[in-house]
Design a protein around this motif. Structure first.
Motif, PDB file in Angstrom:
ATOM      1  N   TYR A 326       7.355  -1.493  -2.126  1.00  0.00           N
ATOM      2  CA  TYR A 326       7.895  -1.892  -1.127  1.00  0.00           C
ATOM      3  C   TYR A 326       8.766  -3.161  -0.856  1.00  0.00           C
ATOM      4  CZ  TYR A 326       3.231  -0.077   0.452  1.00  0.00           C
ATOM      5  OH  TYR A 326       2.141   0.790   0.717  1.00  0.00           O
ATOM      6  N   GLU A 334       4.306  -4.468   8.000  1.00  0.00           N
ATOM      7  CA  GLU A 334       3.150  -3.837   8.041  1.00  0.00           C
ATOM      8  C   GLU A 334       1.821  -4.941   8.502  1.00  0.00           C
ATOM      9  OE1 GLU A 334       0.334  -0.789   7.768  1.00  0.00           O
ATOM     10  OE2 GLU A 334       2.406  -0.502   7.426  1.00  0.00           O
ATOM     11  N   ASP A 337       1.929  -5.587  12.312  1.00  0.00           N
ATOM     12  CA  ASP A 337       1.301  -4.394  12.942  1.00  0.00           C
ATOM     13  C   ASP A 337       0.091  -4.394  13.166  1.00  0.00           C
ATOM     14  OD1 ASP A 337       4.136  -3.472  13.323  1.00  0.00           O
ATOM     15  OD2 ASP A 337       3.820  -1.761  11.799  1.00  0.00           O
ATOM     16  N   GLN A 338      -0.721  -4.953  11.913  1.00  0.00           N
ATOM     17  CA  GLN A 338      -2.224  -4.837  11.917  1.00  0.00           C
ATOM     18  C   GLN A 338      -2.729  -5.980  12.632  1.00  0.00           C
ATOM     19  OE1 GLN A 338      -4.365  -3.027  10.344  1.00  0.00           O
ATOM     20  NE2 GLN A 338      -2.836  -1.815   9.439  1.00  0.00           N
ATOM     21  N   GLN A 402      -4.573   2.056  -1.816  1.00  0.00           N
ATOM     22  CA  GLN A 402      -3.158   2.171  -1.121  1.00  0.00           C
ATOM     23  C   GLN A 402      -3.153   0.647  -0.338  1.00  0.00           C
ATOM     24  OE1 GLN A 402      -0.232   3.748  -1.053  1.00  0.00           O
ATOM     25  NE2 GLN A 402      -0.870   5.382  -2.483  1.00  0.00           N
ATOM     26  N   GLU A 404      -2.127   0.326   2.526  1.00  0.00           N
ATOM     27  CA  GLU A 404      -2.414   0.534   3.912  1.00  0.00           C
ATOM     28  C   GLU A 404      -4.005   0.523   4.279  1.00  0.00           C
ATOM     29  OE1 GLU A 404       1.826   1.551   3.182  1.00  0.00           O
ATOM     30  OE2 GLU A 404      -0.046   2.069   2.181  1.00  0.00           O
ATOM     31  N   ARG A 405      -4.564   1.128   3.249  1.00  0.00           N
ATOM     32  CA  ARG A 405      -5.953   1.273   3.376  1.00  0.00           C
ATOM     33  C   ARG A 405      -6.892   0.207   3.371  1.00  0.00           C
ATOM     34  NH1 ARG A 405      -8.641   5.987   0.003  1.00  0.00           N
ATOM     35  NH2 ARG A 405     -10.427   5.155   1.470  1.00  0.00           N
TER      36      ARG A 405
END
Length: 428
Positions: A326, A334, A337-338, A402, A404-405
């Motif tokens: 990234y 990211e 957003d979380q 990952q 995102e997980r």
């Protein structure tokens, strides 16, 4: 003496036992008996400061003797079960688990973990304890900051021992009786007591020399993927120098270079989320174009354990990167957003941000939190990329998680909707 009698009895029973776990239980019993035989100093000795200092010194020396005794007994019991491991440089025979399984097993590993109370240290100690290893957790913090490590292994398998990284004798006391040494110590910013040189270079060399003098089988030195990538960064420069010193002192050492790690309590997500909540605009250093491959801290811990198991990693360099690359701008987006924050990112020159970070870092209270330090500003303009000819996760048989997980759990405390009424009091 009592300690000699206990050792003689355990050696006698171990030679007539049918299973190494019986010897381990006997060693725990006799070490506990030896502890009870030590007479507690009377309260009158604590009346003066000098007497209190002497009492503390005696208590510390007594604790060192206890740890040595228990480590020696565990080494004796495991060697009876597998005599082929004595004098071997490979951990494959030591990783043969005996016993009922899990934390109650006997793996044959007696590991000294430096930096055990840190972010990565807890995961490494837990991974070792889960495999039935005996761990000496060396720490420089308050005892309460490391006591949570005790429950990561079976009863009597995790030992907490204070040490001083600038004291060679103190480090030697930690590694004595161990066959594995793992160095997780690293200073991402400087303090009044410890600068980059004393921690990342001199301290690493001291640990490596103590491991070599003690004749340990394996030394795992954790560096960083950004080592040597930025001359202006004291962290990156000293990490590179530390690798050279470690290799000179212990040529068979395994160097582990993780990328920027994330997880619960990390610096990447926690500092980013905290600054996004606090500042009206979020500074994007040089446009946030630097590349990162963040790696989950649990995967790094498992990689370190695999390095112990795999003899092919001896003397090699292992680089642990996340599965996806990234830009910093993408990572920040990211995270925002979380935590449900609509932050406005503003392009900021590196020189301006370095000046601001230097002021913040020198602040008495905020500076110690490490949310914004000058060294991070220098590294924010540099890519974190791997080198040729190094081992990766695939060579260790590990598939990394990952970003995102795992990011949701890492920044959970910054999300209002993640708190239920039933546990809001505990979270706050």
């Amino acid at each position: 003496s009592v300690s000699f009698s206990c050792s003689s009895l355990v050696i006698y029973f171990s030679s007539h036992s049918y299973h190494s776990s019986i010897t381990l239980r006997l060693s725990s019993f006799f070490s506990f008996f030896f502890f009870l035989m030590i007479r507690r100093p009377p309260r009158s000795t604590l009346s003066s400061s000098s007497a209190a200092s002497d009492v503390y010194k005696r208590q510390y020396q007594r604790r060192v003797r206890e740890v040595r005794f228990q480590v020696a007994m565990a080494a004796l019991s495991s060697s009876i079960g597998n005599r082929s491991m004595i004098g071997a440089r490979s951990m494959s025979s030591m990783m043969s688990v005996k016993g009922p399984g899990g934390r109650s097993s006997v793996s044959g590993i007696q590991a000294a973990v430096f930096g055990a109370s840190g972010f990565l240290g807890g995961h490494v100690v837990n991974a070792l304890g889960r495999r039935g290893s005996q761990v000496v957790c060396a720490h420089r913090s308050e005892p309460d900051d490391a006591r949570h490590l005790k429950v990561m292994g079976d009863l009597g398998q995790i030992h907490i021992l204070p040490y001083e990284i600038t004291n060679q004798e103190s480090v030697e006391q930690v590694v004595q009786g161990c066959n594995v040494v793992i160095n997780l110590v690293g200073a991402p910013w400087q303090t009044r007591n410890f600068d980059f040189e004393s921690t990342n270079v001199t301290g690493a060399e001291t640990i490596a020399k103590a491991a070599a003098d003690a004749g340990v089988d394996r030394l795992i030195h954790v560096s960083h993927l950004a080592q040597g990538s930025c001359a202006a960064s004291g962290f990156a420069s000293t990490k590179a120098e530390g690798e050279v010193r470690v290799k000179a002192a212990f040529p068979e050492a395994t160097i582990v270079r993780p990328a920027t790690m994330f997880g619960e309590g990390d610096r990447l997500t926690q500092s980013t989320a905290a600054l996004a909540k606090l500042l009206p605009v979020f500074p994007l250093i040089e446009g946030g174009l630097a590349k990162r491959s963040p790696v989950y801290v649990g995967d790094v811990a498992e990689g370190i354990i695999e390095c112990l198991r795999d003899a092919n990693t001896t003397g090699k360099t292992v680089e642990l990167l996340g599965p996806t690359e990234y830009t910093l701008e993408k990572l920040y987006t990211e995270i925002f957003d979380q935590i449900n924050v609509n932050a406005t990112m503003v392009w900021t020159p590196q020189q301006v941000m370095a000046l601001v970070a230097k002021v913040v870092e020198s602040t008495p209270v905020i500076g110690r939190a490490g949310y914004l330090v000058e060294d991070d500003v220098h590294l924010a303009a540099v890519d974190e990329t791997g080198s040729q000819g190094t081992l990766r996760f695939a060579d260790l048989g590990i598939t990394p998680e990952q970003f995102e997980r795992q990011i949701g759990q890492a920044v959970k405390r910054f999300r209002k909707d993640a708190l239920r009424e039933s546990d809001a009091g505990m979270q706050i």
